[in-house]
Write an enzyme that holds these catalytic residues in place. Structure first.
Site, short mmCIF file in Angstrom:
data_model
loop_
_atom_site.label_atom_id
_atom_site.label_comp_id
_atom_site.label_asym_id
_atom_site.label_seq_id
_atom_site.Cartn_x
_atom_site.Cartn_y
_atom_site.Cartn_z
N HIS A 113 26.49 5.15 41.05
CA HIS A 113 26.78 6.11 40.11
C HIS A 113 26.06 5.28 39.14
CE1 HIS A 113 28.47 8.91 37.68
NE2 HIS A 113 29.09 7.83 36.49
N GLU B 40 -14.09 8.35 64.06
CA GLU B 40 -14.04 9.32 62.98
C GLU B 40 -14.69 10.26 62.82
OE1 GLU B 40 -12.66 12.16 60.10
OE2 GLU B 40 -10.78 10.74 61.69
#
Length: 459
Positions: A443, A34
């Site tokens: 709900h 990296e």
């Protein structure tokens, strides 16, 4: 010094950081390179999904408070930046540990470039070393495209990565480019009270979306104070200590100026390959400059794969993760998994509220010859949205009138990034839309809007 390894992974993106420990667990010797210690974990964690969505959430909360006082807005913004930095640091270190603590994996911080198809030179702070690998995986991601505009080198002009470290909240911000990245930042800064103007050269707003969806998004963003100027290009930038940043604009055969504090360049992304010396390895690129791969992510060099954004596929971290699955399946599975399996990839744009989509738009379905039925429903129909006091937006479903299959779904509204995943799984089932229409949802929830939306389709 020369190192011999079974697998070399160049870049610490989602695919690479997932692949490295897996290969090591299979008994392979793995080296991960990296280029920057600030990018362990890849784009998503450091300068992409994680920091931007963290800021988007804080901007949403700030906007709900409706604070006008400049000092208070500045403090809210500064606190959001601090919290974002803490989160990124935590995840960056966690990702580094997950990779480097795996026996068989070595992490090297340095700039990699090919010497030959099997040999890679890595320039580190301590000097140069060579890595010879049987298999190589390129996972270096993408970087912002910087257009050739005179004056763009100004310290008040930022890329999408640089603006994440902007310490002071700008009062006036220009965003150059009308893509999804630009709109996310527009929504973030507008939430903190910045006057945002978007300059886009194209004729259409959000051209990838159906224009009824695009019109709704534009209406909501403009209601939040975001100005959108289409068919407008930036010809020059001037940085003045007294007057701030000046953009010279060209629009409809006339010239004008914009004056403000900062500008964000959001004109697209390109493959991050400039330092790799791909020519030395004989690796082919596409016409757009990305690394060319086949459906199993192999380059023209059979021992080299390109994973994630660098191969030109959809630029999402979850696509990079799926790239890992494809490689894993080649060696330790059936070998059947390919990029051709990606028929229904959902996406979300984290503006406020978020815009999410999966499948075909109405215009795409018509172009492909489908006879379609379409249903639309405003978010105001949701009890949950009213509870959350976030009733902006709409939902749209596109149905194949002959097979009754759900072809596509778009939701511009609160929690759409969650609802779209439900629809994505359903579309892959191949069941008629009536199955989803009649599914039982909790709900109050945003998902239950799917019942109401699909009930609008008349058989």
């Amino acid at each position: 010094m020369k190192h011999q390894t079974d697998a070399l992974i160049i870049g610490f993106g989602k695919a690479g950081k997932t692949l490295a420990p897996f290969l090591a667990q299979q008994g392979l010797k793995v080296i991960v390179v990296e280029r920057s210690a600030h990018m362990y974990g890849g784009t998503c964690i450091n300068v992409g999904c994680i920091p931007t969505k963290a800021l988007a959430q804080q901007a949403h909360l700030a906007a709900q408070q409706g604070i006008r006082d400049r000092a208070v807005r500045q403090e809210l913004y500064a606190q959001a930046i601090r919290e974002k930095d803490e989160l990124v640091s935590l995840l960056r270190n966690k990702n580094l540990r997950l990779v480097q603590d795996q026996p068989g994996v070595t992490v090297i911080t340095g700039i990699a470039s090919f010497e030959t198809a099997h040999l890679v030179r890595v320039e580190t702070e301590l000097g140069s070393l060579l890595v010879e690998a049987d298999r190589i995986f390129i996972n270096t991601g993408a970087v912002p495209v910087i257009p050739a505009i005179p004056g763009i080198e100004s310290s008040k002009v930022y890329t999408s990565a640089e603006i994440l470290d902007l310490a002071k909240l700008p009062e006036r911000l220009a965003i150059i480019g009308g893509g999804y990245i630009g709109f996310e930042f527009a929504s973030i800064f507008a939430g903190f009270g910045t006057q945002v103007t978007i300059f886009e050269q194209g004729e259409l707003f959000l051209p990838r979306e159906d224009q009824d969806i695009a019109a709704e998004v534009q209406k909501v963003l403009e209601h939040k104070g975001i100005r959108i100027q289409l068919q407008t290009g930036v010809t020059q930038m001037e940085d003045h200590e007294e007057t701030g940043l000046i953009l010279h604009l060209s629009s409809s055969n006339r010239s004008e100026e914009w004056k403000g504090d900062a500008a964000l360049i959001a004109t697209g992304r390109k493959a991050n390959t400039d330092e790799l010396n791909l020519e030395a390895a004989g690796i082919n690129k596409t016409a757009r400059g990305f690394i060319q791969v086949d459906e199993k992510l192999q380059t023209n060099q059979p021992h080299i794969w390109a994973l994630g954004d660098v191969n030109g596929g959809p630029q999402f971290t979850y696509i990079s993760l799926d790239d890992y699955r494809i490689v894993k399946d080649q060696w330790f599975g059936s070998g059947h998994r390919t990029t051709l399996d990606r028929k229904f990839v959902p996406y979300s744009v984290f503006i406020d509220p978020p815009l999410s989509h999966v499948g075909l738009t109405e215009s795409e379905a018509l172009k492909q010859g489908y006879h379609v039925k379409v249903a639309q429903l405003p978010v105001t129909a949701s009890t949950r949205a009213r509870q959350l006091k976030q009733t902006e937006g709409l939902l749209k479903a596109v149905i194949d009138a002959e097979t009754k299959q759900l072809l596509g779904f778009t939701m511009f509204g609160v929690e759409s990034s969650e609802v779209v995943n439900i629809v994505s799984v359903f579309i892959r089932s191949g069941e008629p839309y009536t199955v989803l229409r009649d599914t039982i949802f909790t709900h109050p929830s945003m998902a239950e809007l799917l019942n109401d939306l699909l009930s609008l389709i008349l058989d």
